[in-house]
Design a protein around this motif. Structure first.
Motif, PDB file in Angstrom:
ATOM      1  N   GLN A  36     -11.734  26.902 -37.655  1.00 35.49           N
ATOM      2  CA  GLN A  36     -13.034  27.020 -36.977  1.00 35.49           C
ATOM      3  C   GLN A  36     -14.133  27.344 -37.975  1.00 35.49           C
ATOM      4  OE1 GLN A  36     -14.494  30.420 -34.962  1.00 35.49           O
ATOM      5  NE2 GLN A  36     -14.957  29.298 -33.073  1.00 35.49           N
ATOM      6  N   ALA A  37     -13.881  28.272 -38.889  1.00 35.02           N
ATOM      7  CA  ALA A  37     -14.897  28.651 -39.872  1.00 35.02           C
ATOM      8  C   ALA A  37     -15.314  27.463 -40.730  1.00 35.02           C
ATOM      9  CB  ALA A  37     -14.365  29.789 -40.749  1.00 35.02           C
ATOM     10  N   ALA A  38     -14.363  26.633 -41.117  1.00 38.13           N
ATOM     11  CA  ALA A  38     -14.684  25.467 -41.934  1.00 38.13           C
ATOM     12  C   ALA A  38     -15.544  24.477 -41.161  1.00 38.13           C
ATOM     13  CB  ALA A  38     -13.396  24.793 -42.405  1.00 38.13           C
ATOM     14  N   ALA A  39     -15.228  24.287 -39.877  1.00 36.23           N
ATOM     15  CA  ALA A  39     -16.021  23.377 -39.056  1.00 36.23           C
ATOM     16  C   ALA A  39     -17.445  23.887 -38.889  1.00 36.23           C
ATOM     17  CB  ALA A  39     -15.354  23.187 -37.701  1.00 36.23           C
ATOM     18  N   ILE A  40     -17.603  25.173 -38.631  1.00 30.80           N
ATOM     19  CA  ILE A  40     -18.945  25.741 -38.460  1.00 30.80           C
ATOM     20  C   ILE A  40     -19.753  25.583 -39.742  1.00 30.80           C
ATOM     21  CG2 ILE A  40     -20.205  27.900 -38.096  1.00 30.80           C
ATOM     22  CD1 ILE A  40     -17.973  28.728 -36.154  1.00 30.80           C
ATOM     23  N   GLU A  41     -19.120  25.776 -40.866  1.00 27.32           N
ATOM     24  CA  GLU A  41     -19.810  25.636 -42.155  1.00 27.32           C
ATOM     25  C   GLU A  41     -20.292  24.203 -42.361  1.00 27.32           C
ATOM     26  OE1 GLU A  41     -21.578  27.127 -45.436  1.00 27.32           O
ATOM     27  OE2 GLU A  41     -20.379  28.320 -44.022  1.00 27.32           O
ATOM     28  N   ALA A  42     -19.589  23.232 -41.803  1.00 27.79           N
ATOM     29  CA  ALA A  42     -19.924  21.817 -42.018  1.00 27.79           C
ATOM     30  C   ALA A  42     -20.950  21.276 -41.027  1.00 27.79           C
ATOM     31  CB  ALA A  42     -18.652  20.976 -41.935  1.00 27.79           C
TER      32      ALA A  42
ATOM     33  N   VAL B  78      -2.550  29.735 -29.229  1.00 30.78           N
ATOM     34  CA  VAL B  78      -3.434  30.478 -30.119  1.00 30.78           C
ATOM     35  C   VAL B  78      -4.721  29.683 -30.278  1.00 30.78           C
ATOM     36  CG1 VAL B  78      -3.707  31.494 -32.400  1.00 30.78           C
ATOM     37  CG2 VAL B  78      -1.456  31.489 -31.297  1.00 30.78           C
ATOM     38  N   ARG B  79      -5.829  30.247 -29.803  1.00 26.04           N
ATOM     39  CA  ARG B  79      -7.075  29.490 -29.760  1.00 26.04           C
ATOM     40  C   ARG B  79      -8.273  30.403 -29.999  1.00 26.04           C
ATOM     41  NH1 ARG B  79     -10.255  29.150 -25.114  1.00 26.04           N
ATOM     42  NH2 ARG B  79     -10.564  26.942 -25.586  1.00 26.04           N
ATOM     43  N   VAL B  80      -9.376  29.768 -30.334  1.00 26.24           N
ATOM     44  CA  VAL B  80     -10.660  30.445 -30.446  1.00 26.24           C
ATOM     45  C   VAL B  80     -11.702  29.464 -29.951  1.00 26.24           C
ATOM     46  CG1 VAL B  80     -11.066  29.667 -32.832  1.00 26.24           C
ATOM     47  CG2 VAL B  80     -12.211  31.731 -31.991  1.00 26.24           C
ATOM     48  N   GLU B  81     -12.785  29.966 -29.383  1.00 27.14           N
ATOM     49  CA  GLU B  81     -13.854  29.072 -28.911  1.00 27.14           C
ATOM     50  C   GLU B  81     -15.183  29.812 -28.903  1.00 27.14           C
ATOM     51  OE1 GLU B  81     -14.817  25.930 -25.283  1.00 27.14           O
ATOM     52  OE2 GLU B  81     -13.275  27.469 -24.998  1.00 27.14           O
ATOM     53  N   ASP B  82     -16.156  29.212 -29.568  1.00 28.59           N
ATOM     54  CA  ASP B  82     -17.518  29.723 -29.571  1.00 28.59           C
ATOM     55  C   ASP B  82     -18.477  28.565 -29.354  1.00 28.59           C
ATOM     56  OD1 ASP B  82     -17.087  32.553 -30.326  1.00 28.59           O
ATOM     57  OD2 ASP B  82     -16.356  31.709 -32.209  1.00 28.59           O
ATOM     58  N   VAL B  83     -19.690  28.882 -28.893  1.00 20.82           N
ATOM     59  CA  VAL B  83     -20.756  27.892 -28.790  1.00 20.82           C
ATOM     60  C   VAL B  83     -21.584  27.961 -30.074  1.00 20.82           C
ATOM     61  CG1 VAL B  83     -22.826  27.194 -27.545  1.00 20.82           C
ATOM     62  CG2 VAL B  83     -20.807  27.978 -26.284  1.00 20.82           C
ATOM     63  N   VAL B  84     -21.713  26.816 -30.743  1.00 27.76           N
ATOM     64  CA  VAL B  84     -22.327  26.772 -32.067  1.00 27.76           C
ATOM     65  C   VAL B  84     -23.354  25.649 -32.099  1.00 27.76           C
ATOM     66  CG1 VAL B  84     -21.901  26.607 -34.554  1.00 27.76           C
ATOM     67  CG2 VAL B  84     -20.132  27.566 -33.045  1.00 27.76           C
ATOM     68  N   MET B  85     -24.520  25.931 -32.681  1.00 24.28           N
ATOM     69  CA  MET B  85     -25.587  24.934 -32.778  1.00 24.28           C
ATOM     70  C   MET B  85     -25.705  24.386 -34.193  1.00 24.28           C
ATOM     71  SD  MET B  85     -29.651  25.249 -31.818  1.00 24.28           S
ATOM     72  CE  MET B  85     -30.100  26.153 -33.310  1.00 24.28           C
ATOM     73  N   VAL B  86     -25.919  23.084 -34.310  1.00 21.42           N
ATOM     74  CA  VAL B  86     -26.155  22.435 -35.601  1.00 21.42           C
ATOM     75  C   VAL B  86     -27.521  22.868 -36.132  1.00 21.42           C
ATOM     76  CG1 VAL B  86     -26.381  20.221 -36.780  1.00 21.42           C
ATOM     77  CG2 VAL B  86     -24.787  20.454 -34.852  1.00 21.42           C
ATOM     78  N   THR B  87     -27.592  23.181 -37.424  1.00 22.16           N
ATOM     79  CA  THR B  87     -28.859  23.514 -38.089  1.00 22.16           C
ATOM     80  C   THR B  87     -28.901  22.768 -39.429  1.00 22.16           C
ATOM     81  OG1 THR B  87     -28.212  25.387 -39.509  1.00 22.16           O
ATOM     82  CG2 THR B  87     -28.542  25.858 -37.157  1.00 22.16           C
ATOM     83  N   PRO B  88     -30.010  22.856 -40.158  1.00 22.61           N
ATOM     84  CA  PRO B  88     -30.051  22.198 -41.473  1.00 22.61           C
ATOM     85  C   PRO B  88     -29.063  22.770 -42.477  1.00 22.61           C
ATOM     86  CG  PRO B  88     -32.275  22.598 -40.662  1.00 22.61           C
ATOM     87  CD  PRO B  88     -31.352  23.330 -39.736  1.00 22.61           C
TER      88      PRO B  88
ATOM     89  N   ARG C  54     -26.035  25.164 -41.702  1.00 27.27           N
ATOM     90  CA  ARG C  54     -24.670  25.346 -41.200  1.00 27.27           C
ATOM     91  C   ARG C  54     -24.789  25.640 -39.711  1.00 27.27           C
ATOM     92  NH1 ARG C  54     -22.590  30.385 -40.404  1.00 27.27           N
ATOM     93  NH2 ARG C  54     -20.553  29.810 -41.265  1.00 27.27           N
ATOM     94  N   GLY C  55     -23.648  25.741 -39.032  1.00 27.39           N
ATOM     95  CA  GLY C  55     -23.697  26.038 -37.615  1.00 27.39           C
ATOM     96  C   GLY C  55     -24.177  27.448 -37.336  1.00 27.39           C
ATOM     97  N   GLU C  56     -24.978  27.595 -36.291  1.00 29.85           N
ATOM     98  CA  GLU C  56     -25.393  28.917 -35.811  1.00 29.85           C
ATOM     99  C   GLU C  56     -24.501  29.282 -34.629  1.00 29.85           C
ATOM    100  OE1 GLU C  56     -28.878  31.139 -33.239  1.00 29.85           O
ATOM    101  OE2 GLU C  56     -29.399  29.268 -34.258  1.00 29.85           O
ATOM    102  N   ASN C  57     -23.689  30.307 -34.803  1.00 23.60           N
ATOM    103  CA  ASN C  57     -22.776  30.740 -33.756  1.00 23.60           C
ATOM    104  C   ASN C  57     -23.536  31.594 -32.752  1.00 23.60           C
ATOM    105  OD1 ASN C  57     -20.659  31.674 -32.166  1.00 23.60           O
ATOM    106  ND2 ASN C  57     -19.265  31.888 -33.897  1.00 23.60           N
TER     107      ASN C  57
ATOM    108  N   ARG D 168     -12.247  16.098 -37.919  1.00 19.98           N
ATOM    109  CA  ARG D 168     -11.302  15.959 -39.037  1.00 19.98           C
ATOM    110  C   ARG D 168     -11.343  17.166 -39.958  1.00 19.98           C
ATOM    111  NH1 ARG D 168     -12.972  10.489 -38.601  1.00 19.98           N
ATOM    112  NH2 ARG D 168     -14.548  10.743 -40.227  1.00 19.98           N
ATOM    113  N   VAL D 169     -12.502  17.788 -40.114  1.00 21.41           N
ATOM    114  CA  VAL D 169     -12.598  18.979 -40.974  1.00 21.41           C
ATOM    115  C   VAL D 169     -11.617  20.045 -40.509  1.00 21.41           C
ATOM    116  CG1 VAL D 169     -14.075  20.925 -41.609  1.00 21.41           C
ATOM    117  CG2 VAL D 169     -14.971  18.594 -41.750  1.00 21.41           C
ATOM    118  N   ALA D 170     -11.657  20.362 -39.217  1.00 17.04           N
ATOM    119  CA  ALA D 170     -10.780  21.407 -38.691  1.00 17.04           C
ATOM    120  C   ALA D 170      -9.339  20.921 -38.574  1.00 17.04           C
ATOM    121  CB  ALA D 170     -11.290  21.870 -37.334  1.00 17.04           C
ATOM    122  N   ARG D 171      -9.166  19.681 -38.114  1.00 18.15           N
ATOM    123  CA  ARG D 171      -7.819  19.170 -37.867  1.00 18.15           C
ATOM    124  C   ARG D 171      -7.011  19.052 -39.157  1.00 18.15           C
ATOM    125  NH1 ARG D 171      -6.145  17.362 -33.273  1.00 18.15           N
ATOM    126  NH2 ARG D 171      -8.306  17.269 -32.546  1.00 18.15           N
TER     127      ARG D 171
END
Length: 386
Positions: A278-284, A358-368, A370-373, A297-300
């Protein structure tokens, strides 16, 4: 308040660009987004009013919009429209009435016989049949092709509502954890969450609350989408949450997994793996730099490289806003380019052999950058010694 008149002007401009002369929207999240007219909360069984299939907004390119509304519930619509001069003229249907004839009259009034007619995705089949009868030469197209691209990008007012709803959801999570006890069933936990959502100020749940108890001495497997059961909390189990709030017209969606008693080494390894994905996906999640499928694909790839690829059995996430599941979707084949203002759930998971989810879920917005959680709940592994 959102600038609904400006939204309607944007929609009309896009209608003209796509060769659409008439747009018909039933009561729905899209109608609410476009006009501010509140949608109904669906009932668990069918709830049909006389004339329902012709009810909704009829929007032409130039004439004032027309709203057809069944007699039952029309007083509520009248109250709403009193403060919505942009939304159109209300015409209340009788009981009984020539419902098909009423639709025919409005279509002939607003449609000049040229161009396409766009129907909302949730329009009744009977609506389409009547429209085709009155305009047999018109091409019928999907109104979502006009409205969905606009809804994908949340404006600042929408973002702030969604941030607030995420904070409320965080609070519900912290409220319910101390209420958990051994022997509680999945259904009982769901009831506790639903009550906490209302007590926190939520108007409704944004979807049916999901609870999954897995692992333990009486391991439960099956599908992650099985209905809530009478499986109970016991030492050695995992408890996966999936719930959200509907408030001010927008949804939240939240997930975590907690352990009832100390987890084993593999459970700890998988937990850290899911959080890393999840952290890698948010960073991307940078404006214009990645597609929906690319983010999946980043997270998978992180989970697959660790040997659990076949255990990540659903998409990475979905857009969220007025509906809990909106396009675009974070899955292979969706090549939508992510842009600032798009909001997604980021929810990698691993479905383990012992039935632990085992799961995690947050709402994250795209920004210039990285993602804003929008969620503030930490991602630390939590052990409940009940």
């Amino acid at each position: 308040m959102a600038d609904y008149a400006a939204r309607m002007a944007r929609v009309r401009a896009e209608m003209a660009r796509q060769g659409v002369s008439l747009l018909i929207l039933p009561g729905s999240s899209s109608l609410e987004w476009l006009t501010g007219i509140a949608r109904d909360i669906p009932n668990p069984t069918e709830d049909n009013r006389p004339g329902d299939w012709v009810a909704g907004l009829y929007l032409g390119l130039d004439d004032n919009p027309v709203i057809l509304e069944p007699r039952m519930g029309s007083d509520r619509m009248e109250r709403q429209l009193a403060d919505m001069p942009w939304a159109g003229e209300l015409r209340v249907l009788g009981e009984p009435d020539d419902y098909s004839g009423r639709l025919t009259g409005v279509v002939r009034e607003l449609y000049d016989g040229t161009g396409r007619i766009a129907l909302g995705e949730r329009a009744w089949a009977k609506t389409a049949i009547d429209v085709i009868r009155v305009a047999p030469d018109a091409e019928i197209v999907n109104a979502a092709d006009i409205i969905v691209p606009m809804r994908m990008i949340k404006d600042e007012e929408e973002r702030e509502i969604m941030r607030a709803n995420a904070r409320l959801t965080d609070g519900v999570y912290e409220t319910i954890l101390p209420q958990l006890t051994l022997g509680m069933s999945e259904q009982e936990i769901a009831w506790v969450i639903d009550r906490a959502i209302i007590e926190a100020g939520g108007e409704f749940v944004s979807f049916h609350t999901g609870i999954r108890i897995g692992g333990g001495a009486t391991s439960r497997r099956g599908s992650i989408h099985d209905h809530i059961t009478d499986r109970v909390l016991e030492p050695g189990t995992t408890l996966a949450f999936d719930f959200g709030i509907l408030k001010d017209g927008y949804c939240s969606d939240f997930g975590r997994t907690v352990f009832i008693g100390e987890p084993g080494d593999e459970h700890r390894k998988v937990y850290d793996l899911v959080m890393s994905a999840q952290a890698a996906a948010i960073e991307a999640m940078k404006d214009g730099e990645i597609t929906a499928s690319g983010l999946d694909r980043v997270a998978r790839s992180i989970i697959a490289d660790a040997g659990y690829g076949e255990k990540f059995i659903h998409r990475l996430g979905h857009s969220i806003g007025k509906d809990v599941h909106e396009p675009p979707f974070l899955l292979e084949g969706d090549d939508t380019i992510l842009c600032t203002g798009m909001c997604f759930t980021i929810e990698p998971s691993v479905f383990m052999d012992d039935g632990s989810f085992v799961r995690v879920e947050d709402v994250v917005m795209v920004t210039p950058d990285r993602g804003e959680n929008f969620n503030a709940t930490d991602h630390d592994l939590r052990v409940l010694n009940l």
